[in-house]
Design a protein around this motif. Structure first.
Motif, mmCIF file in Angstrom:
data_model
loop_
_atom_site.group_PDB
_atom_site.id
_atom_site.type_symbol
_atom_site.label_atom_id
_atom_site.label_comp_id
_atom_site.label_asym_id
_atom_site.label_seq_id
_atom_site.Cartn_x
_atom_site.Cartn_y
_atom_site.Cartn_z
ATOM 1 N N GLY A 112 -12.061 -0.028 2.476
ATOM 2 C CA GLY A 112 -12.133 -1.348 3.148
ATOM 3 C C GLY A 112 -11.400 -1.589 4.410
ATOM 4 N N ALA A 113 -10.837 -2.804 4.724
ATOM 5 C CA ALA A 113 -10.554 -2.761 6.212
ATOM 6 C C ALA A 113 -8.951 -2.068 6.527
ATOM 7 C CB ALA A 113 -10.483 -4.302 6.579
ATOM 8 N N GLY A 114 -8.391 -1.863 5.630
ATOM 9 C CA GLY A 114 -7.116 -1.205 5.784
ATOM 10 C C GLY A 114 -6.191 -0.981 4.551
ATOM 11 N N ALA A 115 -4.837 -0.906 4.816
ATOM 12 C CA ALA A 115 -4.087 -0.877 3.643
ATOM 13 C C ALA A 115 -3.812 -2.099 2.945
ATOM 14 C CB ALA A 115 -2.841 -0.508 4.253
ATOM 15 N N ASP A 116 -3.751 -3.252 3.527
ATOM 16 C CA ASP A 116 -3.648 -4.483 2.955
ATOM 17 C C ASP A 116 -4.726 -5.165 2.136
ATOM 18 O OD1 ASP A 116 -1.124 -5.157 4.115
ATOM 19 O OD2 ASP A 116 -1.786 -5.701 5.865
ATOM 20 N N ASP A 117 -5.729 -4.543 2.042
ATOM 21 C CA ASP A 117 -7.034 -4.590 1.551
ATOM 22 C C ASP A 117 -7.109 -3.745 0.107
ATOM 23 O OD1 ASP A 117 -7.650 -6.784 3.074
ATOM 24 O OD2 ASP A 117 -9.153 -5.347 4.192
ATOM 25 N N CYS A 118 -6.155 -2.886 -0.180
ATOM 26 C CA CYS A 118 -6.184 -1.809 -1.238
ATOM 27 C C CYS A 118 -5.187 -2.113 -2.226
ATOM 28 C CB CYS A 118 -6.056 -0.542 -0.444
ATOM 29 S SG CYS A 118 -7.122 -0.122 0.676
ATOM 30 N N THR A 119 -5.619 -1.425 -3.462
ATOM 31 C CA THR A 119 -4.593 -1.239 -4.332
ATOM 32 C C THR A 119 -4.314 0.220 -4.715
ATOM 33 O OG1 THR A 119 -5.328 -3.309 -5.638
ATOM 34 C CG2 THR A 119 -4.461 -1.419 -6.923
ATOM 35 N N LEU A 120 -3.189 0.534 -4.651
ATOM 36 C CA LEU A 120 -2.688 2.158 -4.598
ATOM 37 C C LEU A 120 -2.302 2.487 -5.888
ATOM 38 C CD1 LEU A 120 -2.183 4.736 -3.305
ATOM 39 C CD2 LEU A 120 0.116 3.858 -2.866
ATOM 40 N N THR A 121 -2.706 3.604 -6.573
ATOM 41 C CA THR A 121 -2.177 4.188 -7.868
ATOM 42 C C THR A 121 -1.731 5.576 -7.626
ATOM 43 O OG1 THR A 121 -3.960 2.876 -9.163
ATOM 44 C CG2 THR A 121 -2.598 4.526 -10.142
ATOM 45 N N VAL A 122 -0.451 5.935 -7.765
ATOM 46 C CA VAL A 122 0.082 7.170 -7.731
ATOM 47 C C VAL A 122 0.784 7.556 -8.970
ATOM 48 C CG1 VAL A 122 1.419 8.735 -6.312
ATOM 49 C CG2 VAL A 122 0.204 6.947 -5.336
#
Length: 309
Positions: free
Chosen positions: A179-189
């Motif tokens: 997408g457009a950047g970090a703010d548009d993402c969901t992170l799983t670690v």
């Protein structure tokens, strides 16, 4: 040629470009969609160590100095703001092409012994694309020599006259993009523990992520979330980190025991760095997770990137 030679590889819908300077991942795409933050390697340097191979230590060494085997060593202080030596010694060397095909390339470099690090290492970085599995990156490092004691390098022989093995750590530094950047993402670690750090990014304590802002195990929307920490307590064997957004996810897999996660705040939050590491920050000083390579001994670190839709 500011980033050395640029090499393109392809398999199915996947493509990637590798720069020989620093064994650097310039871009990786599937069907034209970026999996990592790209940069124009023909005209600019990679910001924030973007895509580089990191050795013989990843992350920061506090004070740009370390003690090993009873000897003190000084390192290049390349991050003055934290008074640190950042990301090793091979990220700006020009690696040589040792093998190339349509779907893979192997780069090699010799890191000679120096006053800062009196061990010689041969490093081989293989980048291979598969039409289904995506991109696999494998770094193999062999210690090929250790300096004898001298006035300039006060070595530390073992009792039998042999020299100490090389202290060693490594990592990859991809910035995952969806997408457009970090703010548009969901992170799983899938990490159960986070390494806290002080204002100079020196590790201070290992903490359980449960109930904290550093728990990304179930997936967390990243809008407004900032992180620049090392994580561990990862599953045994191969684990997966996911950056999900519009149109699917970028999946990074590795069996490294540590991962640095960075939301790219200093570069505009354009992507999320997930860096598989063999050891935590400041391992040359703490010894935590630090590997040792005797002359003739090798170590391999691998990770892979793929798209899921």
């Amino acid at each position: 040629m500011i980033n050395g030679e640029l090499i393109d590889v392809r398999a199915g819908d996947y493509t990637a470009r590798i720069a020989t300077a620093g064994a650097t991942l310039v871009n990786a795409r599937r069907g034209g969609r970026d999996l990592v933050l790209p940069f124009d390697a023909a005209s600019e340097l990679p910001p924030g160590w973007q895509g580089k191979t990191l050795a013989p230590w990843p992350n920061r060494t506090a004070g740009a100095a370390y003690a090993y085997g009873g000897t003190d060593y000084l390192l290049p202080r390349n991050e003055p703001g934290t008074d640190s030596a950042l990301h090793g010694l091979v990220g700006w060397l020009d690696w040589q092409v040792a093998g190339i095909a349509e779907d893979c390339v192997t780069l090699e470099v010799l890191l000679p012994a120096s006053y800062a690090y009196p061990w010689a290492l041969e490093l081989s970085s293989r980048w291979e694309l598969d039409a289904e599995a995506g991109l696999t990156m494998t770094l193999t490092t062999t210690c090929v020599g250790a300096a004898r004691p001298s006035d300039a390098v006060v070595g530390a022989p073992l009792a039998d006259g042999a020299l100490l093995p090389a202290p060693y750590g490594a990592a990859f530094h991809p910035y995952l993009l969806r997408g457009a950047g970090a703010d548009d993402c969901t992170l799983t670690v899938p990490a159960a523990a986070v390494l806290m750090a002080d204002e100079r990014m020196v590790p201070s304590a290992l903490a359980d992520v449960a109930g904290t802002d550093w728990d990304f195990r179930a997936g967390r929307p990243m809008a407004g979330v900032s992180v620049d920490n090392a994580f561990t307590g990862l599953p045994e064997g191969t684990w997966q980190a996911r950056v999900e957004g519009e149109g699917g996810a970028v999946v990074l897999t590795s069996d490294a025991p540590w991962a640095q996660v960075y939301t790219d705040d200093g570069l505009g939050r354009r992507a999320i760095a997930v860096e598989p590491m063999t050891c935590p920050p400041n391992a040359l000083n703490s010894g935590d997770g630090l590997l040792t390579l005797a002359v003739g001994q090798s170590h391999a670190l691998a990770c892979s990137l793929r798209e899921e839709r």
